[in-house]
Write a protein that holds these residues in place. Sequence first.
Motif, PDB file in Angstrom:
ATOM      1  N   SER A 157       0.799  -1.221   0.000  1.00 18.59           N
ATOM      2  CA  SER A 157       0.000   0.000   0.000  1.00 18.59           C
ATOM      3  C   SER A 157       0.832   1.271   0.000  1.00 18.59           C
ATOM      4  CB  SER A 157      -0.942   0.004   1.207  1.00 18.59           C
ATOM      5  OG  SER A 157      -0.206   0.059   2.424  1.00 18.59           O
ATOM      6  N   ASP A 158       1.987   1.285   0.682  1.00 15.68           N
ATOM      7  CA  ASP A 158       2.743   2.535   0.821  1.00 15.68           C
ATOM      8  C   ASP A 158       3.903   2.650  -0.157  1.00 15.68           C
ATOM      9  OD1 ASP A 158       3.868   0.428   2.623  1.00 15.68           O
ATOM     10  OD2 ASP A 158       5.445   1.919   2.883  1.00 15.68           O
ATOM     11  N   ASP A 159       3.991   1.739  -1.112  1.00 14.64           N
ATOM     12  CA  ASP A 159       5.035   1.827  -2.132  1.00 14.64           C
ATOM     13  C   ASP A 159       4.496   2.640  -3.306  1.00 14.64           C
ATOM     14  OD1 ASP A 159       6.883   1.507  -4.161  1.00 14.64           O
ATOM     15  OD2 ASP A 159       7.290  -0.596  -3.699  1.00 14.64           O
ATOM     16  N   PRO A 160       5.018   3.865  -3.545  1.00 14.80           N
ATOM     17  CA  PRO A 160       4.470   4.692  -4.626  1.00 14.80           C
ATOM     18  C   PRO A 160       4.495   4.000  -5.984  1.00 14.80           C
ATOM     19  CG  PRO A 160       5.909   6.001  -3.216  1.00 14.80           C
ATOM     20  CD  PRO A 160       6.078   4.570  -2.789  1.00 14.80           C
ATOM     21  N   ALA A 161       5.455   3.108  -6.191  1.00 16.81           N
ATOM     22  CA  ALA A 161       5.548   2.431  -7.485  1.00 16.81           C
ATOM     23  C   ALA A 161       4.361   1.505  -7.720  1.00 16.81           C
ATOM     24  CB  ALA A 161       6.854   1.646  -7.577  1.00 16.81           C
ATOM     25  N   HIS A 162       3.732   1.025  -6.642  1.00 13.67           N
ATOM     26  CA  HIS A 162       2.628   0.071  -6.784  1.00 13.67           C
ATOM     27  C   HIS A 162       1.304   0.769  -7.064  1.00 13.67           C
ATOM     28  CE1 HIS A 162       4.642  -3.579  -4.594  1.00 13.67           C
ATOM     29  NE2 HIS A 162       5.403  -3.039  -5.525  1.00 13.67           N
ATOM     30  N   LEU A 176     -13.709  -6.214  -0.041  1.00  3.71           N
ATOM     31  CA  LEU A 176     -12.928  -6.136   1.193  1.00  3.71           C
ATOM     32  C   LEU A 176     -12.181  -4.813   1.234  1.00  3.71           C
ATOM     33  CD1 LEU A 176     -12.158  -8.075   3.622  1.00  3.71           C
ATOM     34  CD2 LEU A 176     -10.022  -8.451   2.389  1.00  3.71           C
ATOM     35  N   PHE A 177     -12.223  -4.162   2.398  1.00  3.13           N
ATOM     36  CA  PHE A 177     -11.491  -2.916   2.622  1.00  3.13           C
ATOM     37  C   PHE A 177     -10.827  -3.005   3.994  1.00  3.13           C
ATOM     38  CE2 PHE A 177     -12.297   1.485   4.565  1.00  3.13           C
ATOM     39  CZ  PHE A 177     -11.014   1.930   4.292  1.00  3.13           C
ATOM     40  N   VAL A 178      -9.478  -2.938   4.019  1.00  2.33           N
ATOM     41  CA  VAL A 178      -8.723  -2.922   5.268  1.00  2.33           C
ATOM     42  C   VAL A 178      -8.523  -1.468   5.651  1.00  2.33           C
ATOM     43  CG1 VAL A 178      -6.641  -3.670   6.474  1.00  2.33           C
ATOM     44  CG2 VAL A 178      -7.572  -5.070   4.613  1.00  2.33           C
ATOM     45  N   VAL A 184      -0.290  -2.156   4.276  1.00  9.55           N
ATOM     46  CA  VAL A 184      -1.053  -3.371   3.996  1.00  9.55           C
ATOM     47  C   VAL A 184      -0.439  -4.027   2.765  1.00  9.55           C
ATOM     48  CG1 VAL A 184      -3.302  -4.359   3.453  1.00  9.55           C
ATOM     49  CG2 VAL A 184      -3.159  -2.345   4.937  1.00  9.55           C
ATOM     50  N   ASP A 185      -0.099  -5.306   2.881  1.00  9.18           N
ATOM     51  CA  ASP A 185       0.399  -6.092   1.758  1.00  9.18           C
ATOM     52  C   ASP A 185      -0.739  -6.947   1.213  1.00  9.18           C
ATOM     53  OD1 ASP A 185       2.693  -5.206   3.198  1.00  9.18           O
ATOM     54  OD2 ASP A 185       3.896  -6.707   2.172  1.00  9.18           O
ATOM     55  N   HIS A 186      -0.926  -6.893  -0.103  1.00  8.08           N
ATOM     56  CA  HIS A 186      -1.950  -7.706  -0.767  1.00  8.08           C
ATOM     57  C   HIS A 186      -1.243  -8.734  -1.648  1.00  8.08           C
ATOM     58  CE1 HIS A 186      -5.306  -4.953   0.288  1.00  8.08           C
ATOM     59  NE2 HIS A 186      -4.378  -4.015   0.176  1.00  8.08           N
ATOM     60  N   ASP A 187      -1.231  -9.966  -1.207  1.00 10.41           N
ATOM     61  CA  ASP A 187      -0.677 -11.067  -1.991  1.00 10.41           C
ATOM     62  C   ASP A 187      -1.849 -11.763  -2.668  1.00 10.41           C
ATOM     63  OD1 ASP A 187       0.455 -13.365  -2.995  1.00 10.41           O
ATOM     64  OD2 ASP A 187       1.633 -13.826  -1.207  1.00 10.41           O
ATOM     65  N   VAL A 188      -2.169 -11.315  -3.882  1.00  9.16           N
ATOM     66  CA  VAL A 188      -3.383 -11.784  -4.555  1.00  9.16           C
ATOM     67  C   VAL A 188      -3.062 -13.059  -5.336  1.00  9.16           C
ATOM     68  CG1 VAL A 188      -5.376 -11.090  -5.922  1.00  9.16           C
ATOM     69  CG2 VAL A 188      -4.029  -9.361  -4.737  1.00  9.16           C
ATOM     70  N   ALA A 189      -2.917 -14.132  -4.586  1.00  7.59           N
ATOM     71  CA  ALA A 189      -2.640 -15.445  -5.180  1.00  7.59           C
ATOM     72  C   ALA A 189      -1.346 -15.453  -5.966  1.00  7.59           C
ATOM     73  CB  ALA A 189      -3.808 -15.895  -6.063  1.00  7.59           C
ATOM     74  N   GLU A 190      -0.365 -14.656  -5.533  1.00  9.16           N
ATOM     75  CA  GLU A 190       0.945 -14.720  -6.164  1.00  9.16           C
ATOM     76  C   GLU A 190       1.779 -15.825  -5.525  1.00  9.16           C
ATOM     77  OE1 GLU A 190       4.890 -12.042  -6.947  1.00  9.16           O
ATOM     78  OE2 GLU A 190       4.215 -12.690  -4.992  1.00  9.16           O
ATOM     79  N   SER A 191       1.813 -15.869  -4.195  1.00 16.29           N
ATOM     80  CA  SER A 191       2.584 -16.898  -3.491  1.00 16.29           C
ATOM     81  C   SER A 191       1.890 -18.248  -3.521  1.00 16.29           C
ATOM     82  CB  SER A 191       2.826 -16.471  -2.037  1.00 16.29           C
ATOM     83  OG  SER A 191       3.519 -15.251  -1.977  1.00 16.29           O
ATOM     84  N   ASP A 192       0.577 -18.235  -3.353  1.00 15.49           N
ATOM     85  CA  ASP A 192      -0.233 -19.448  -3.397  1.00 15.49           C
ATOM     86  C   ASP A 192      -1.355 -19.194  -4.389  1.00 15.49           C
ATOM     87  OD1 ASP A 192      -2.266 -21.417  -2.901  1.00 15.49           O
ATOM     88  OD2 ASP A 192      -1.337 -21.847  -0.965  1.00 15.49           O
TER      89      ASP A 192
END
Length: 717
Positions: A157-162, A176-178, A184-192
Amino acid sequence: MNLDSLKLIQSNPAKVIFDAGAGFRLVVEPHAPGVFRVRIGHADAVAQDLPASGRAKLHADMLIARGEAISEAETRVSEDGQCWEVCQGETILKIGKQSFGLRVVRGTDELISFTSDGIGHEDGCWAFGIELTDDDSIYGLGYTQTDLNRRGEYMVSDDPAHQALPLAWSPKGWGLFVNTIDRVDHDVAESDANIYEVHAQAAVLDLFVFTGEPSEILNQYTAITGRAGQVSLWAMGTWLKQSASTSLTQVIEQVESLRADGVALDNVMLRPPMAWRLQESKLAIDWDSERFPDPKQVLELFAAKSIQIALPALPAILVGTPTFEELEDRGWLLATGSGDAYVCKGHAVTGGQDFALLDLTHKDVYRQWVERHRQLADDGVAAVLCDVQIDFPDDVTCRGGESGATLRALYPMLTRQALYEACAGHKVPPEGLVLTNDLVPAGQRYPWQAPVKTELSWEGMRKNIRAALSVGASGLPLQMHALGDESVSDVDPELYLRWLAACVFSGNFQFDSVEQLRKLQDKHQELITHWMQWRYRLIPYVLGAIEDAARTGLPIERAMAMCFPQDREAHRWDTQYMCGPALLVAPVTEPGTKVQVYLPQSEGWWDLRTGWRYDGGQTLEIDADLDVIPVFGREGHMLCLGPATRSTAEFNSAKLLDEVWMFGMPIHNPVVMRNKIRVMQMQGSSYIKGLEGLKILPSEGLEVKRRGAEVRISRAR
């Protein structure tokens, strides 16, 4: 540590509180119809509904516009005794008693399910996973130029490049809203491949779980977090970017010349660097004497020609100036751990000179920053372009004590809020324009984003469209487009004209190179005039859609998955989109005159060019010359068009509309700026009020009868 037990402490229709063990409390609220708010943290941290400290309240107000719950629910134990159920009608939030996880079901359908690990907490970081099936897709989460389905990506969330935003949703019927200003890190089925995993660094895990169609999710999300205000009519006109070699008087001449040649224009985006600086202890405005030798006279000259201007700005103080030294001594600048001002490398907006940043968390600094920009607005500066999502090192701190991820999110939020207060806060209703490319939580409170730069190619055009659709899917109402590239000498006329046609059927756009436009005019003047006339005729409809966004949270350009969640085939067509509620737009994004268009299921579609009707659920191949872009009207809707003008200043406020096109029997009230046209159905006919004096073009098979102020649309006999 995983939380693995629950005991009910308190239950009423508006709130349920559980003891989660280890000193933790779980609070569940039926926050709105179809929306559950779930908060978990140490007992003292969740004991109060509203933050107690001033800084925490500031953070909460920056993120949430409506904190109180407006719905009710019933709480019970499930039939098998394994979970608690918080029920809003058929929508049930199930909370596991032992293996602490969440599931949401509606009727017999499971909408969302946390993994068996439940919700974990360790070293101030919360973690949970959502199970995904093979056909699940995830939309939102900010800016992308590639696949609108974010599955397989990792975002911070806090990486300007993202360029991340906090809302995620699925066409399956959940969102969903955190709610946190921290990382906040969103791993959208990248690792699993089958798990959407979320990591949130926050004292309290604060989740909003939404259910319903995507349009319902965006409606509730923006109602809770805040919506954009309206914009002025002038802002809907086309924009022109000032080239590096053009003076202000030359820009005025260019606008007048283009208008005379059929290119309607209203607004100019001034090139960097900033045209003014803040000087002395009171932060007085000091104009660039070379560009603005007499600011009042120059601004009046633009106004006399009905040209609005936007200035680049940054809360920057140039290093090495007396102002820098004075403000550093006073503690009015963001500082490093050593106490010295944090210095940023030169930026185009500062003319390449190194600079420090005003500490906008300091109340006096914030107030001065607002007042200076309100002065600019009062002088005639219409809008400000400001990008400040800087990747601050973790040791940079502010007066309020924030640093790291919190500061990286908070600072651009404060900057945008201050600028909006300056240009719109003193107007009722608020109308103002702050242009920026950075993406921050609560960005949906402001009307639109500045143009996104992509390469001048067919692939660049596709990326540009996806960028706008991804931002819209994340809750922001409008992403401007940019057409052209000042650094490119030659341009493919076919590409340019296709891109122009797509821009016409969008929220708004800017010409990035007057030289390229002029070269195209030599051979394609008639086509350019044709498209610009269409653009200005569409302004009442597009501005109506922006005003509608202030009520519903829906963007102007809407992805297929947002509008047709049940039609999985439609989701594949990721450069098609709905422009407002009535128009399906299929830009030609490849060379040639043949283009395929998919018409979504369960709808009838009317070709704007031919007037023919087509059933949904089919793919058409269309012949599209350079004067054609496939656009289809959605059955049951109407399109209200204004006159073709050379600027919005020529609009007649007493007669904003010219004619009305109907797509089948009218059912829905049309979207149109500042006008009330109402449709009522009775005995197979539609009765419409508000069409006095307008030319009406009914679909084939319908007839029009006028009865005073009322128009009756019925089947032709």
